[in-house]
Scaffold this active site. Structure first.
Site, PDB file in Angstrom:
ATOM      1  N   GLU A  37      63.964  26.821  39.375  1.00 54.26           N
ATOM      2  CA  GLU A  37      62.808  27.649  39.760  1.00 54.26           C
ATOM      3  C   GLU A  37      63.050  28.052  41.204  1.00 54.26           C
ATOM      4  O   GLU A  37      62.907  27.223  42.105  1.00 54.26           O
ATOM      5  CB  GLU A  37      61.509  26.832  39.661  1.00 54.26           C
ATOM      6  CG  GLU A  37      61.218  26.255  38.289  1.00 54.26           C
ATOM      7  CD  GLU A  37      60.715  27.297  37.313  1.00 54.26           C
ATOM      8  OE1 GLU A  37      60.434  28.427  37.732  1.00 54.26           O
ATOM      9  OE2 GLU A  37      60.609  26.964  36.121  1.00 54.26           O
ATOM     10  N   GLU A  92      63.615  37.351  50.656  1.00 53.61           N
ATOM     11  CA  GLU A  92      62.409  36.533  50.607  1.00 53.61           C
ATOM     12  C   GLU A  92      62.125  36.032  52.031  1.00 53.61           C
ATOM     13  O   GLU A  92      62.929  35.308  52.609  1.00 53.61           O
ATOM     14  CB  GLU A  92      62.643  35.343  49.681  1.00 53.61           C
ATOM     15  CG  GLU A  92      61.430  34.475  49.546  1.00 53.61           C
ATOM     16  CD  GLU A  92      61.671  33.258  48.669  1.00 53.61           C
ATOM     17  OE1 GLU A  92      62.679  32.580  48.863  1.00 53.61           O
ATOM     18  OE2 GLU A  92      60.818  32.996  47.800  1.00 53.61           O
ATOM     19  N   LYS A 142      63.124  13.739  44.172  1.00 43.94           N
ATOM     20  CA  LYS A 142      63.242  13.789  45.635  1.00 43.94           C
ATOM     21  C   LYS A 142      62.364  14.903  46.202  1.00 43.94           C
ATOM     22  O   LYS A 142      62.610  16.084  45.949  1.00 43.94           O
ATOM     23  CB  LYS A 142      64.682  14.059  46.064  1.00 43.94           C
ATOM     24  CG  LYS A 142      64.838  13.884  47.575  1.00 43.94           C
ATOM     25  CD  LYS A 142      66.111  14.456  48.123  1.00 43.94           C
ATOM     26  CE  LYS A 142      66.046  15.919  48.409  1.00 43.94           C
ATOM     27  NZ  LYS A 142      65.072  16.288  49.472  1.00 43.94           N
ATOM     28  N   CYS A 192      56.621  30.958  46.372  1.00 49.23           N
ATOM     29  CA  CYS A 192      57.774  31.580  45.703  1.00 49.23           C
ATOM     30  C   CYS A 192      57.382  32.893  45.047  1.00 49.23           C
ATOM     31  O   CYS A 192      58.158  33.835  45.007  1.00 49.23           O
ATOM     32  CB  CYS A 192      58.334  30.628  44.668  1.00 49.23           C
ATOM     33  SG  CYS A 192      57.083  30.003  43.548  1.00 49.23           S
TER      34      CYS A 192
HETATM   35  P1  NAD Z   1      65.580  24.529  49.714  1.00 52.20           P
HETATM   36  O1  NAD Z   1      66.357  25.097  48.612  1.00 52.20           O
HETATM   37  O2  NAD Z   1      66.153  24.561  51.071  1.00 52.20           O
HETATM   38  O3  NAD Z   1      65.263  22.997  49.442  1.00 52.20           O
HETATM   39  C1  NAD Z   1      64.643  22.574  48.266  1.00 52.20           C
HETATM   40  C2  NAD Z   1      64.983  21.134  48.004  1.00 52.20           C
HETATM   41  O4  NAD Z   1      66.376  21.027  47.754  1.00 52.20           O
HETATM   42  C3  NAD Z   1      64.693  20.194  49.151  1.00 52.20           C
HETATM   43  O5  NAD Z   1      64.208  18.993  48.596  1.00 52.20           O
HETATM   44  C4  NAD Z   1      66.055  19.977  49.783  1.00 52.20           C
HETATM   45  O6  NAD Z   1      66.185  18.737  50.426  1.00 52.20           O
HETATM   46  C5  NAD Z   1      66.950  20.029  48.578  1.00 52.20           C
HETATM   47  N1  NAD Z   1      68.338  20.441  48.838  1.00 52.20           N
HETATM   48  C6  NAD Z   1      68.811  21.210  49.848  1.00 52.20           C
HETATM   49  N2  NAD Z   1      70.143  21.389  49.697  1.00 52.20           N
HETATM   50  C7  NAD Z   1      70.511  20.733  48.573  1.00 52.20           C
HETATM   51  C8  NAD Z   1      71.733  20.566  47.880  1.00 52.20           C
HETATM   52  N3  NAD Z   1      72.855  21.110  48.314  1.00 52.20           N
HETATM   53  N4  NAD Z   1      71.729  19.863  46.734  1.00 52.20           N
HETATM   54  C9  NAD Z   1      70.597  19.326  46.260  1.00 52.20           C
HETATM   55  N5  NAD Z   1      69.414  19.437  46.872  1.00 52.20           N
HETATM   56  C10 NAD Z   1      69.364  20.134  48.018  1.00 52.20           C
HETATM   57  O7  NAD Z   1      64.171  25.228  49.633  1.00 52.20           O
HETATM   58  P2  NAD Z   1      62.914  25.023  50.553  1.00 52.20           P
HETATM   59  O8  NAD Z   1      63.167  25.736  51.832  1.00 52.20           O
HETATM   60  O9  NAD Z   1      62.526  23.589  50.594  1.00 52.20           O
HETATM   61  O10 NAD Z   1      61.787  25.767  49.680  1.00 52.20           O
HETATM   62  C11 NAD Z   1      61.600  27.100  49.723  1.00 52.20           C
HETATM   63  C12 NAD Z   1      62.202  27.771  48.520  1.00 52.20           C
HETATM   64  O11 NAD Z   1      61.679  27.240  47.300  1.00 52.20           O
HETATM   65  C13 NAD Z   1      61.864  29.242  48.487  1.00 52.20           C
HETATM   66  O12 NAD Z   1      63.004  30.001  48.210  1.00 52.20           O
HETATM   67  C14 NAD Z   1      60.865  29.336  47.338  1.00 52.20           C
HETATM   68  O13 NAD Z   1      60.791  30.602  46.744  1.00 52.20           O
HETATM   69  C15 NAD Z   1      61.321  28.290  46.413  1.00 52.20           C
HETATM   70  N6  NAD Z   1      60.265  27.885  45.475  1.00 52.20           N
HETATM   71  C16 NAD Z   1      60.319  28.285  44.170  1.00 52.20           C
HETATM   72  C17 NAD Z   1      59.320  27.953  43.271  1.00 52.20           C
HETATM   73  C18 NAD Z   1      59.382  28.391  41.815  1.00 52.20           C
HETATM   74  O14 NAD Z   1      58.657  27.839  41.016  1.00 52.20           O
HETATM   75  N7  NAD Z   1      60.202  29.350  41.469  1.00 52.20           N
HETATM   76  C19 NAD Z   1      58.246  27.181  43.696  1.00 52.20           C
HETATM   77  C20 NAD Z   1      58.200  26.800  45.027  1.00 52.20           C
HETATM   78  C21 NAD Z   1      59.217  27.151  45.907  1.00 52.20           C
END
Ligand code: NAD
Length: 791
Positions: free
Chosen positions: A266, A397, A192, A300
């Site tokens: 991640e 962050e 997804k 990230c």
């Molecule tokens: P997010 O956690 O809000 O959402 C990520 C994904 O999870 C989306 O697809 C969202 O629809 C889904 N999601 C949201 N709530 C959920 C739930 N309860 N259960 C299952 N899925 C759910 O993050 P974001 O705002 O989309 O992305 C930013 C974050 O991602 C930042 O914190 C960033 O650091 C992190 N990130 C980490 C890495 C890494 O490799 N460590 C890489 C890229 C981004």
């Protein structure tokens, strides 16, 4: 005007990337049927759609089908149906599919890049030169892993149907990081994308159709958190791979607790960018541009905390400001743009809110004097100085173009400041002295360290974090393990202690030694804080002795002792190896006594008891020998850089041992953790703890530094819970009843410690499979240190 003045006065003209192909693709698609399930395009069963819009203008791009539980059911069913054939197919045939995907992506490289920039807002230079080529490299690199699988990962099997949930900041690249290793391993996937950025995943699904990916092997469902949660909670999924915020990572850790699903997370970061006074400052400034303003800081591993040595702070900040005022903020489709819009208004508001709060807490926020485009979610690059270590801009962050600056006096202070965060994703170290950089790198709590560089990635090198940045690695050999399962020799289901463990008994039998064993903490035998003891029964139901009833306070003391012990993690591998050999030697000197104890407590025959002691000695020998052999690797990514994949201890590891084969299981769990340099807080078998307490003297005579191993006897379930909730425990291994295991996973979310449980089952500890690499791998973190070379 001389030529130099003329050169500096030159204005950039617009250099827009053409978008007609992308617009034609957008216009030619029915996005209400954008769920790619079982090789077909479907509308959501509910008929619902969600909107995705263009961050540079706010204009609607598409109304995309919004998957609900019924659609996730269908996608998981398709993946499950496709699994057996796909996983049984030859490595070569899977490699051909992965390669075909990579080649097809290459053919549509520009369309991918333009769509990504339109949907996410990232500058075209980045999507064109970084995101898309790296995504393609991931598929081509992993084609080779499909073919190498059997030889390189003997005894491993694909983990099964994988649920993958990704964020919006690198939509296509994160998709590639997820799908390529899963397919190479023989898994099928339901992925997804994030709801802000669904487009390139839809184009990718079209590529899968054309590249001959068998139906059901790749399923891509669009939707929001609800769809994500439906994947996470689906019983037909065997592994969850998640990239996103730490907040959602914790929700997922809790949701999957006790399910037996394999999990990799991640998550977010607050990475340090450390500049020593002997650094090449101009290179460091360019590194910073890449470190924090790449993708508008929505990265990230963004180097969002600049730590600069006092003597050069002023000079560096001056250079940074000059460079910031030259950053070009504008249309993501302009090839000269350095900074595009943030992904969405919500993200823009969040960034603004954090800056305002940081300023309220004393930070001085500076921005270059530049105009922003009149539409879209743009934010100027921002530099925060006078930032105290507790300021929100130093701790949270921001996920935006905001750099928080602090200074340090010496190396120790730099390391302390760098590690003063609950995250542990990446760090970057700038110094012309390679000795200094390589001295600092291992001391940083981060999964990736770049020396004189930043944001270097490659499919051959592992990427992933420590602490609240999550666990698991993506990329290369390290990442393949996330999609493979090794079969451990499952033993009996463990019954909850109330039904199975010793109850207090009255009469000592003639063979008992009348003494109460204490706890072993910080190299000393100490009374339990509560001053209660637990009776231990012989096999015949008589009183064999008593042990201390450890409590929350004792675990706290033991964890503090384990944390304080530096001698063990800092010991050389040869030194650790010798100490473990010595432990084996000393146990062997008392083999008869331990065999007699096993007979007395467990009722096994003398021969079996003797065997268990011998196996325990052999196992200590094994880990003594492996202490200096389970080493890291050197990766050679396609650039002038070597990447050292170092094996580091996890840190303080809690161990809750089961009852079966109580001496052997204790040794089998504690020895690999010690061999890799961890310090241990062990809760031995609740029913037969005397086997562990009898080890005190063996330990005392074996030169193990105080605090390296701590033993707290008592009620396993209760103590497992205390260890799980303790934020200074980095790893936890629990072999207890199913409920205790599930609870340990759920309770671990405070610091997202790495938890390994037997899911309510024990192991056959005598089996060869209950030893070796599978255990050592759980006792280490892999840190990838990137070291560039050449002038
Ligand atoms: P997010 O956690 O809000 O959402 C990520 C994904 O999870 C989306 O697809 C969202 O629809 C889904 N999601 C949201 N709530 C959920 C739930 N309860 N259960 C299952 N899925 C759910 O993050 P974001 O705002 O989309 O992305 C930013 C974050 O991602 C930042 O914190 C960033 O650091 C992190 N990130 C980490 C890495 C890494 O490799 N460590 C890489 C890229 C981004």
């Amino acid at each position: 005007m001389n030529i130099l003045e003329r050169y500096h006065a030159m204005e950039y003209g617009p250099a827009p990337e053409a978008r007609n192909e992308a617009d034609a693709w957008l216009a030619g698609r029915d996005f209400s049927k954008a769920l790619f399930i079982d090789g077909a395009w479907k509308a959501a069963a509910s008929g619902k759609t969600f909107e995705t819009s263009e961050p540079s203008s706010g204009k609607l791009l598409a109304k995309v089908s919004d998957a609900g539980a019924a659609d996730i059911d269908a996608a998981v069913a398709a993946a499950a149906k496709a699994l057996s054939k796909w996983s049984a197919s030859s490595g070569y045939s899977r490699a051909k599919v992965l390669y075909a995907i990579g080649r097809a992506m290459q053919r549509h490289q520009r369309l991918f890049a333009v769509l990504e920039s339109i949907d996410n807002g990232k500058p075209i230079r980045e999507s064109r030169d970084i995101d898309v080529p790296l995504a393609i490299r991931h598929f081509i690199h992993h084609a080779g892993w499909a073919q190498k699988l059997e030889k390189d990962f003997p005894d491993h099997k694909p983990v099964g149907v994988v649920g993958q949930v990704i964020p919006w900041n690198f939509p296509l690249l994160m998709l590639a990081w997820k799908i390529a290793p899963a397919l190479a391993a023989g898994c099928t996937v339901v992925l997804k994308p994030a709801e802000f950025t669904p487009l390139t995943a839809i184009l990718f699904a079209e590529i899968c159709e054309r590249a001959g990916v068998p139906k059901g092997v790749v399923n891509i469902v669009q939707g929001g958190p609800e769809a994500g949660a439906a994947i996470v909670n689906h019983p037909g999924v065997q592994k969850i791979a998640f990239t996103g915020s730490s907040e959602v990572g914790k929700i997922i850790r809790k949701a999957t607790a006790g399910s037996g699903k394999k999990l990799s997370l991640e998550l977010g970061g607050k990475s340090a960018f450390i500049v020593f006074e002997d650094a090449d400052l101009d290179s460091a400034v360019e590194g910073l541009v890449d470190g924090i303003w790449f993708n508008q800081g929505q990265v990230c591993c963004a180097g969002s905390r600049l730590l600069v040595q006092e003597g050069i702070a002023e000079a560096l900040i001056a250079k940074v400001k000059v460079r910031m005022s030259r950053l070009r903020v504008g249309s993501p489709l302009d090839k000269n743009t350095d900074i595009g819009p943030l992904v969405d208004r919500t993200q823009l508001d969040r960034v603004k809110g954090l800056i305002a709060e940081g300023a309220k807490q004393g930070a001085v926020c500076w921005q270059p004097d530049a105009a922003l485009p009149t539409t879209g979610y743009y934010h100027l690059p921002t530099l925060a100085t006078s930032v105290s270590p507790a300021n929100i801009l130093a701790q949270e962050e921001v996920f935006g173009p905001v750099l928080a600056t602090m200074s340090f006096r010496n190396t120790e202070e730099a390391i302390e400041l760098a590690n003063n965060t609950r995250y542990g994703l990446a760090a970057s170290v700038w110094s012309e002295n390679i000795n200094l950089a390589l001295h600092v790198a291992p001391q940083l709590k981060a999964g990736v360290v770049w020396v004189n560089g930043t944001n270097m990635f490659d499919a051959a090198c592992g990427f992933g974090g420590y602490r609240e940045s999550g666990f698991g690695r993506e990329g290369g050999r390290e990442g393949m393990f996330e999609y493979l399962a090794v079969k451990l020799p499952a033993g009996p289901a463990i019954k909850p202690a109330a039904a199975g463990s010793a109850q207090p008994v009255e009469q000592p039998d003639g063979t008992s030694i009348d003494r109460t064993a204490k706890l072993f903490i910080g190299g000393k035998q100490v009374r339990p804080d509560g001053n209660y003891s637990l009776a231990v029964a012989t096999a015949k139901g008589k009183l064999a002795g008593e042990v201390g009833l450890g409590s929350r306070k004792d675990i706290r003391d033991a964890v503090a002792a384990a944390r304080a012990c530096k001698a063990w993690p800092e010991a050389t591998t040869y030194n650790r190896s010798q100490v473990l050999y010595y432990l084996a030697e000393n146990l062997s000197g008392r083999a008869d006594e331990f065999a007699a104890r096993l007979v007395q407590l467990t009722g096994v025959a003398a021969k079996a008891a003797r065997e268990e002691v011998e196996q325990s000695i052999e196992r200590l020998f094994l880990y003594a020998g492996l202490a200096d052999k389970f080493e890291g690797r050197v990766h050679q990514p396609p650039a002038r850089v070597v990447t050292l994949a170092l094996h580091e201890p996890v840190g303080v590891v809690g161990i809750v041992a089961p009852d079966n084969q109580p001496l052997l299981n204790f040794v089998s769990l504690v020895a690999p953790a010690l061999a890799m340099g961890n310090t241990v807080v062990a809760v031995p078998s609740e029913r037969y703890p005397l086997l562990a307490t009898d080890l005190y003297q063996v330990i005392e005579y074996s030169d193990i530094p105080a605090g390296a191993i701590n033993i707290v006897t008592g009620r396993s379930a209760e103590l497992a819970g205390v260890l799980a909730k303790h934020d200074d425990v980095d790893g936890l291994w629990v072999f207890a009843d199913a409920e205790t295991c599930a609870k340990a996973e759920a309770d671990s979310i405070g610091n997202l410690k790495r938890v390994w449980t037997g899911n309510g089952r024990s192991l056959d500890w005598a089996s060869d499979e209950a030893a070796g690499d599978a255990f050592l791998r759980r006792a280490i973190e892999v840190k990838n240190v990137w070291v560039p070379y050449g002038d």
